[in-house]
Motif scaffolding. Sequence first.
Motif, PDB file in Angstrom:
ATOM      1  N   SER A  18       3.942   5.075  -6.018  1.00  0.00           N
ATOM      2  CA  SER A  18       3.893   4.947  -7.478  1.00  0.00           C
ATOM      3  C   SER A  18       3.111   6.093  -8.105  1.00  0.00           C
ATOM      4  CB  SER A  18       3.266   3.603  -7.873  1.00  0.00           C
ATOM      5  OG  SER A  18       1.879   3.568  -7.571  1.00  0.00           O
ATOM      6  N   VAL A  19       2.186   6.674  -7.352  1.00  0.00           N
ATOM      7  CA  VAL A  19       1.422   7.822  -7.829  1.00  0.00           C
ATOM      8  C   VAL A  19       2.123   9.132  -7.471  1.00  0.00           C
ATOM      9  CG1 VAL A  19      -0.767   9.088  -7.607  1.00  0.00           C
ATOM     10  CG2 VAL A  19      -0.767   6.577  -7.688  1.00  0.00           C
ATOM     11  N   ASN A  20       2.602   9.221  -6.244  1.00  0.00           N
ATOM     12  CA  ASN A  20       3.049  10.497  -5.691  1.00  0.00           C
ATOM     13  C   ASN A  20       4.553  10.607  -5.476  1.00  0.00           C
ATOM     14  OD1 ASN A  20       0.262  11.704  -5.005  1.00  0.00           O
ATOM     15  ND2 ASN A  20       0.188   9.685  -4.034  1.00  0.00           N
ATOM     16  N   LYS A  37     -10.843  11.046  -5.844  1.00  0.00           N
ATOM     17  CA  LYS A  37      -9.497  11.007  -5.272  1.00  0.00           C
ATOM     18  C   LYS A  37      -8.574  10.179  -6.164  1.00  0.00           C
ATOM     19  CE  LYS A  37     -11.362  10.975  -0.555  1.00  0.00           C
ATOM     20  NZ  LYS A  37     -11.411  10.220   0.735  1.00  0.00           N
ATOM     21  N   PRO A  38      -7.324  10.615  -6.342  1.00  0.00           N
ATOM     22  CA  PRO A  38      -6.394   9.843  -7.177  1.00  0.00           C
ATOM     23  C   PRO A  38      -5.703   8.704  -6.422  1.00  0.00           C
ATOM     24  CG  PRO A  38      -5.351  11.867  -6.465  1.00  0.00           C
ATOM     25  CD  PRO A  38      -6.782  11.912  -5.950  1.00  0.00           C
ATOM     26  N   CYS A  39      -5.820   8.698  -5.096  1.00  0.00           N
ATOM     27  CA  CYS A  39      -5.119   7.706  -4.277  1.00  0.00           C
ATOM     28  C   CYS A  39      -5.748   7.723  -2.891  1.00  0.00           C
ATOM     29  CB  CYS A  39      -3.618   8.017  -4.209  1.00  0.00           C
ATOM     30  SG  CYS A  39      -3.264   9.658  -3.499  1.00  0.00           S
ATOM     31  N   TYR A  61      -2.396  13.575  -0.358  1.00  0.00           N
ATOM     32  CA  TYR A  61      -2.715  14.071  -1.689  1.00  0.00           C
ATOM     33  C   TYR A  61      -1.781  15.226  -2.043  1.00  0.00           C
ATOM     34  CZ  TYR A  61      -6.541  11.257  -0.167  1.00  0.00           C
ATOM     35  OH  TYR A  61      -7.270  10.213   0.344  1.00  0.00           O
ATOM     36  N   ASP A  74       2.070   1.560  -3.488  1.00  0.00           N
ATOM     37  CA  ASP A  74       1.023   2.076  -4.377  1.00  0.00           C
ATOM     38  C   ASP A  74       0.955   3.599  -4.293  1.00  0.00           C
ATOM     39  OD1 ASP A  74       0.345  -0.471  -5.206  1.00  0.00           O
ATOM     40  OD2 ASP A  74      -1.351  -0.669  -3.828  1.00  0.00           O
ATOM     41  N   TRP A  75       1.055   4.107  -3.069  1.00  0.00           N
ATOM     42  CA  TRP A  75       1.012   5.568  -2.900  1.00  0.00           C
ATOM     43  C   TRP A  75       2.213   6.216  -3.576  1.00  0.00           C
ATOM     44  CZ3 TRP A  75       3.909   9.510  -0.837  1.00  0.00           C
ATOM     45  CH2 TRP A  75       3.252  10.742  -0.684  1.00  0.00           C
ATOM     46  N   GLU A  97       0.831  -1.202   0.000  1.00  0.00           N
ATOM     47  CA  GLU A  97       0.000   0.000   0.000  1.00  0.00           C
ATOM     48  C   GLU A  97       0.869   1.258   0.000  1.00  0.00           C
ATOM     49  OE1 GLU A  97      -3.893   1.565   2.545  1.00  0.00           O
ATOM     50  OE2 GLU A  97      -3.202  -0.511   2.761  1.00  0.00           O
ATOM     51  N   GLY A 121      -1.539  12.580 -10.038  1.00  0.00           N
ATOM     52  CA  GLY A 121      -2.279  11.336 -10.181  1.00  0.00           C
ATOM     53  C   GLY A 121      -3.667  11.500 -10.749  1.00  0.00           C
ATOM     54  N   SER A 122      -4.082  12.744 -10.962  1.00  0.00           N
ATOM     55  CA  SER A 122      -5.422  13.017 -11.481  1.00  0.00           C
ATOM     56  C   SER A 122      -5.330  13.756 -12.805  1.00  0.00           C
ATOM     57  CB  SER A 122      -6.217  13.859 -10.478  1.00  0.00           C
ATOM     58  OG  SER A 122      -7.452  14.268 -11.032  1.00  0.00           O
TER      59      SER A 122
END
Length: 468
Positions: free
Chosen positions: A352-354, A453-455, A459, A349-350, A346, A431-432
């Motif tokens: 990988s976006v941010n 929300k992107p994740c 944010y 995962d965060w 998890e 992410g958005s």
Amino acid sequence: MSENTENKTITPEWSRVMQEAPKWFRDAKFGLFFHWGPYSVPAYQNEWYSRKMYTRGLKQNIYHEKTFGTLHDFGYKDFYDMMDGGKFDADAWADLVVRSGARYAGPVTEHCDNFSMWDSRVNPVNSVNYGPHRDITGECAEAFRKRGIKFISTFHHQWLWGWFMSTDSEADVYDPANEKFYGPALPLETNRYIPYRYPDEKFCKMWREKVFEVIDKYQPDAIYFDSRTCIIDEESRFLIADYYYNKTGHKDGIITYKKEDFPKGIGVFDIECGRFSEQKPFPWQSDDHLEDSNTWCMVQEPKYKSAATIIHQLCDIVAKNGCLLLNAGPYADGSFHPEAVKVLYEIGDWLSVNGEAIYETRPFRVAAEGPADVQSDILTSRDFRFTQKDGVVYGIAMGWPEDNTLRIRTLGRKGPGKLALDENSRLSLVGSSSPVSWVQEEEVLIISLPDEKPCMHAYVVRIEGGQS
């Protein structure tokens, strides 16, 4: 290493071993390490079981004698071959590191218990001669580097001085035949953090020979020293730094240390289970455990911190110019608890976006905004952390506002962030793909977020074109 300084007295010249944190370390931000050893077999209370089992009346002692037998008949050494490592897979560990988003990692090289997790000629008590019968450090170094992971070796073995001394006179630690496992019999007071009787030359020589051997065999990118290294004589500590930095040419290597165990400037300062309340001008590190109890190793019925807790901790540390080195302890067989894996995934995962707001960033002029206490795990959309990179400022909100609107006072026109936005400035939610609208007032930057929300957990607002 064969020491040519063995019969010489060295006057430490600490100015020769001053070392700034290399770029890779400053860029990495997030690392993992793994407490794994014979203490993972009983998996009771914590990794100090190996010490506390020898003190009559402690929980570990009572549990040990009830479960395994007396300290005379069943000592710590008898756990060695019960740590079979049957499910250990260095490539799987490397996969977990990559999946978590960590950029540097390594197993604990030697804890306080004299059990070396490498193929050692210096210490016969090691993971090749006992337990898994495998070179854990070597296999991890190879597997991790194949995946682009920087390799860290962590040393805790200064604690061995007095570690096993027992209040039970019949304990196996006092049998001269077991000295190779536990070290020589010493006064009980030597297990104090700062003992009256400091380690002798024989102990200090073995302490440094172990580190020399790991440097020679595995060329770690970073070497972590646990606390209490201060009880090792100054000459030995200097010889390690000099050998690592100067004699073996680790110009991109770095030592991390705690408290005042090494002079300021020879490496990276580390805080155990804590962090600075304010941004620092120097890089630093916090080491902490994923386990949600006072343990660094696998225990019976383990519990783990939430991904949100770790992500918020990471954002706070990075905003203040630090790196987070997070521990996860495997079972005795070398596998990880499914819940630990889930949380690490998890976090990955965060990131990988941010990750652009974390990796390779440097501190913004303001680190934090918000009402929450610096060490609080309860952060909300009113709490922000800030980083920057290549002219881009990142504002990280620790929660999603109920009205989809962020209000960042630091980034108002007159805010301490001193950021002036204009029609050429671009703000986006990482992410958005949905646009955000914003207005910068004197006291606050107001950002209207999209509905989706992107994740999860935190944010990131990306701010380009702000003049400061």
